[in-house]
Design a protein around this motif. Structure first.
Motif, PDB file in Angstrom:
ATOM      1  N   LEU A 220       0.830  -1.201   0.000  1.00 34.00           N
ATOM      2  CA  LEU A 220       0.000   0.000   0.000  1.00 34.00           C
ATOM      3  C   LEU A 220       0.866   1.253   0.000  1.00 34.00           C
ATOM      4  N   ARG A 221       1.969   1.235   0.735  1.00 37.76           N
ATOM      5  CA  ARG A 221       2.878   2.382   0.735  1.00 37.76           C
ATOM      6  C   ARG A 221       3.499   2.578  -0.652  1.00 37.76           C
ATOM      7  N   VAL A 222       3.844   1.468  -1.308  1.00 37.10           N
ATOM      8  CA  VAL A 222       4.399   1.556  -2.656  1.00 37.10           C
ATOM      9  C   VAL A 222       3.359   2.135  -3.620  1.00 37.10           C
ATOM     10  N   PHE A 223       2.133   1.640  -3.521  1.00 36.30           N
ATOM     11  CA  PHE A 223       1.072   2.143  -4.407  1.00 36.30           C
ATOM     12  C   PHE A 223       0.857   3.635  -4.194  1.00 36.30           C
ATOM     13  N   ASP A 224       0.827   4.070  -2.940  1.00 32.86           N
ATOM     14  CA  ASP A 224       0.631   5.482  -2.643  1.00 32.86           C
ATOM     15  C   ASP A 224       1.776   6.323  -3.200  1.00 32.86           C
ATOM     16  N   ALA A 225       3.013   5.838  -3.074  1.00 31.16           N
ATOM     17  CA  ALA A 225       4.164   6.596  -3.562  1.00 31.16           C
ATOM     18  C   ALA A 225       4.093   6.806  -5.075  1.00 31.16           C
ATOM     19  N   PHE A 226       3.785   5.747  -5.817  1.00 32.17           N
ATOM     20  CA  PHE A 226       3.740   5.866  -7.268  1.00 32.17           C
ATOM     21  C   PHE A 226       2.483   6.601  -7.736  1.00 32.17           C
ATOM     22  N   TYR A 227       1.363   6.383  -7.061  1.00 32.49           N
ATOM     23  CA  TYR A 227       0.134   7.098  -7.433  1.00 32.49           C
ATOM     24  C   TYR A 227       0.330   8.602  -7.241  1.00 32.49           C
ATOM     25  N   ARG A 228       0.921   8.999  -6.120  1.00 32.35           N
ATOM     26  CA  ARG A 228       1.134  10.422  -5.853  1.00 32.35           C
ATOM     27  C   ARG A 228       2.089  11.027  -6.879  1.00 32.35           C
ATOM     28  N   SER A 229       3.109  10.281  -7.283  1.00 35.74           N
ATOM     29  CA  SER A 229       4.035  10.784  -8.299  1.00 35.74           C
ATOM     30  C   SER A 229       3.312  11.006  -9.621  1.00 35.74           C
ATOM     31  N   GLY A 230       2.475  10.053 -10.014  1.00 36.26           N
ATOM     32  CA  GLY A 230       1.738  10.202 -11.258  1.00 36.26           C
ATOM     33  C   GLY A 230       0.695  11.295 -11.215  1.00 36.26           C
ATOM     34  N   ALA A 231       0.197  11.595 -10.006  1.00 36.38           N
ATOM     35  CA  ALA A 231      -0.866  12.596  -9.863  1.00 36.38           C
ATOM     36  C   ALA A 231      -0.337  14.014  -9.778  1.00 36.38           C
ATOM     37  N   LEU A 232       0.928  14.194  -9.447  1.00 38.42           N
ATOM     38  CA  LEU A 232       1.418  15.537  -9.133  1.00 38.42           C
ATOM     39  C   LEU A 232       2.514  16.041 -10.051  1.00 38.42           C
ATOM     40  N   VAL A 233       3.009  15.223 -10.962  1.00 35.99           N
ATOM     41  CA  VAL A 233       4.126  15.661 -11.793  1.00 35.99           C
ATOM     42  C   VAL A 233       3.619  16.411 -13.017  1.00 35.99           C
ATOM     43  N   PHE A 234       4.150  17.610 -13.235  1.00 27.83           N
ATOM     44  CA  PHE A 234       3.870  18.394 -14.431  1.00 27.83           C
ATOM     45  C   PHE A 234       5.139  18.449 -15.271  1.00 27.83           C
ATOM     46  N   GLY A 235       4.965  18.462 -16.580  1.00 26.82           N
ATOM     47  CA  GLY A 235       6.108  18.720 -17.447  1.00 26.82           C
ATOM     48  C   GLY A 235       6.675  17.516 -18.156  1.00 26.82           C
ATOM     49  N   GLY A 236       6.069  16.338 -17.990  1.00 28.10           N
ATOM     50  CA  GLY A 236       6.529  15.198 -18.769  1.00 28.10           C
ATOM     51  C   GLY A 236       7.442  14.253 -18.008  1.00 28.10           C
ATOM     52  N   GLY A 237       7.991  13.282 -18.757  1.00 28.55           N
ATOM     53  CA  GLY A 237       8.686  12.160 -18.148  1.00 28.55           C
ATOM     54  C   GLY A 237       9.903  12.511 -17.327  1.00 28.55           C
ATOM     55  N   HIS A 238      10.740  13.439 -17.799  1.00 28.14           N
ATOM     56  CA  HIS A 238      11.972  13.735 -17.080  1.00 28.14           C
ATOM     57  C   HIS A 238      11.695  14.351 -15.707  1.00 28.14           C
ATOM     58  N   VAL A 239      10.593  15.070 -15.582  1.00 30.43           N
ATOM     59  CA  VAL A 239      10.300  15.748 -14.318  1.00 30.43           C
ATOM     60  C   VAL A 239       9.880  14.763 -13.237  1.00 30.43           C
TER      61      VAL A 239
END
Length: 394
Positions: A220-239
């Motif tokens: 669950l901690r892993v899922f939250d970490a990756f979900y939050r990254s996908g939900a909050l990153v602006f600017g494309g893959g490198h960011v």
């Protein structure tokens, strides 16, 4: 939809901007599934939302063509080839012995430095072209060099939006691109379904940290970490690089050497750079199986994109007319430039450049990418071979 997207997933090298060109050729020029104005409108949507812009455009095309199932087919076809390749690379890394002694790893890490530097160069030119946006970018970078962690990065993105609202409204009122022309289509999703998708997106983003306080679960901690990254990153893959590093390095899920090596390897495969997380999930010991971990991480980071595209698409025509939304987005994009600048120093530069030979590898890789226009998939094996050669001669 799956066949068309799979063809793109096998051949789309070059990063998000190149992907959008491949998409236009396939979906607009070759198959004529939508016209130029409709495609430009979906590109604008992908740029506005957090997450992988090119993947979100592909999902939106799939939804318009064949509903929600078409959106899933478009994502799966485009994503599967690179995800499979990176999981296999992670399995190979697991049998490679001591990474600290691997000469080829120096080459992969040098590629990561060169790729991030080149991305920063292009993004600064496009996203921070005036004094106000350059000031936002520099302020964000300085702040993040002293205050680290995922929370600091989210704060910088929010501050960028506020700065955009305060400083960039006049610019945002000037509509200068063809993407500003409404396509006249809500695209394949009823408004009620859109509302439900947005509510689920927000519930997961806010609720997962609360659930983890009551439930002690590593997956669950892993899922939250990756979900939050996908939900909050602006600017494309490198960011996404600094967000992911802030999530996986502190708990020891992935070592810094493994992280940078995987990021370098991700430059050699077609498709979205976000599939780098398939490598990260496959490398973790949490799941026991590399395939389970890789697919779990992949689902977690791309889920926000599905929910956001499905949620916003029915309301896109009305939203994009608002100057405030465009101003906030420009501020966020400028802050993203600063975020990437800070990431170029730590962890990318600090983990890769430790001797004159390492710097020489970076300069060579950057020259090949920026001046000789050698594609990243060709630079990666060249740099790995050069790193191995340097290690062999001491």
């Amino acid at each position: 939809m799956f066949i068309a997207a799979g063809r793109l997933g096998l051949t789309s090298f070059g990063g998000p901007t190149a992907h959008l060109g491949y998409f236009r050729e396939e979906y607009v020029a070759r198959r004529r599934w939508l016209d130029e104005a409709a495609y430009a409108d979906l590109v604008a949507l992908g740029q506005l939302l957090p997450g992988p812009a090119s993947s979100q455009v592909g999902i939106a095309v799939g939804i318009r063509r064949a509903g929600l199932l078409g959106g899933f087919a478009a994502w799966l076809g485009f994503t599967a080839p690179s995800a499979i390749a990176l999981i296999l690379f992670a399995i190979g890394i697991g049998t490679a012995g001591d990474l600290a002694e691997a000469g080829w790893l120096r080459g992969l890490k040098s590629v990561a430095v060169a790729v991030v530097a080149l991305a920063l160069w292009g993004m600064a030119r496009d996203l921070a072209p005036d004094l106000a946006r350059r000031s936002i970018a520099i302020s964000a970078a300085v702040f993040l060099l002293f205050v680290s962690g995922a929370g600091a990065q989210v704060a910088v993105i929010a501050a960028g939006a506020l700065a955009g609202l305060a400083l960039l409204r006049k610019h945002a009122a000037e509509r200068s691109t063809s993407a500003d022309a409404p396509s006249g289509s809500a695209g394949g999703v009823p408004r009620a379904v859109g509302v439900l998708a947005l509510l689920l997106f927000a519930a997961l983003l806010a609720g997962l940290p609360l659930v983890m306080r009551a439930v002690d679960s590593e997956p669950l901690r892993v899922f939250d970490a990756f979900y939050r990254s996908g939900a909050l990153v602006f600017g494309g893959g490198h960011v996404v690089l600094p967000l992911l590093e802030a999530e996986v390095a502190p708990p020891g899920w992935v070592g810094v050497d493994e992280f940078i090596a995987g990021y370098g390897a991700a430059q050699a495969v077609p498709g979205p750079l976000f599939t780098f997380v398939a490598y990260l999930g496959a490398t973790m010991e949490t799941f026991g199986s590399a395939w389970t971990g890789g697919l779990f991480a992949l689902a977690a980071i791309f889920l926000p994109s599905f929910l956001l595209v499905a949620g916003v698409l029915p309301f896109w025509d009305a939203l994009r007319e608002r100057a405030g939304a465009r101003a906030a987005l420009r501020g966020v994009n400028a802050a993203v430039v600063g975020l990437l600048l800070a990431a170029l120093y730590d962890p990318v530069w600090t983990s890769a450049v430790k001797a004159p030979g390492d710097f020489a590898l970076v300069v060579g890789a950057f020259g090949l990418l920026a001046f000789w226009r050698v594609p990243p998939w060709a630079v990666v094996p060249l740099a790995a071979g050069a790193g191995a050669a340097l290690a062999a001669v001491g």
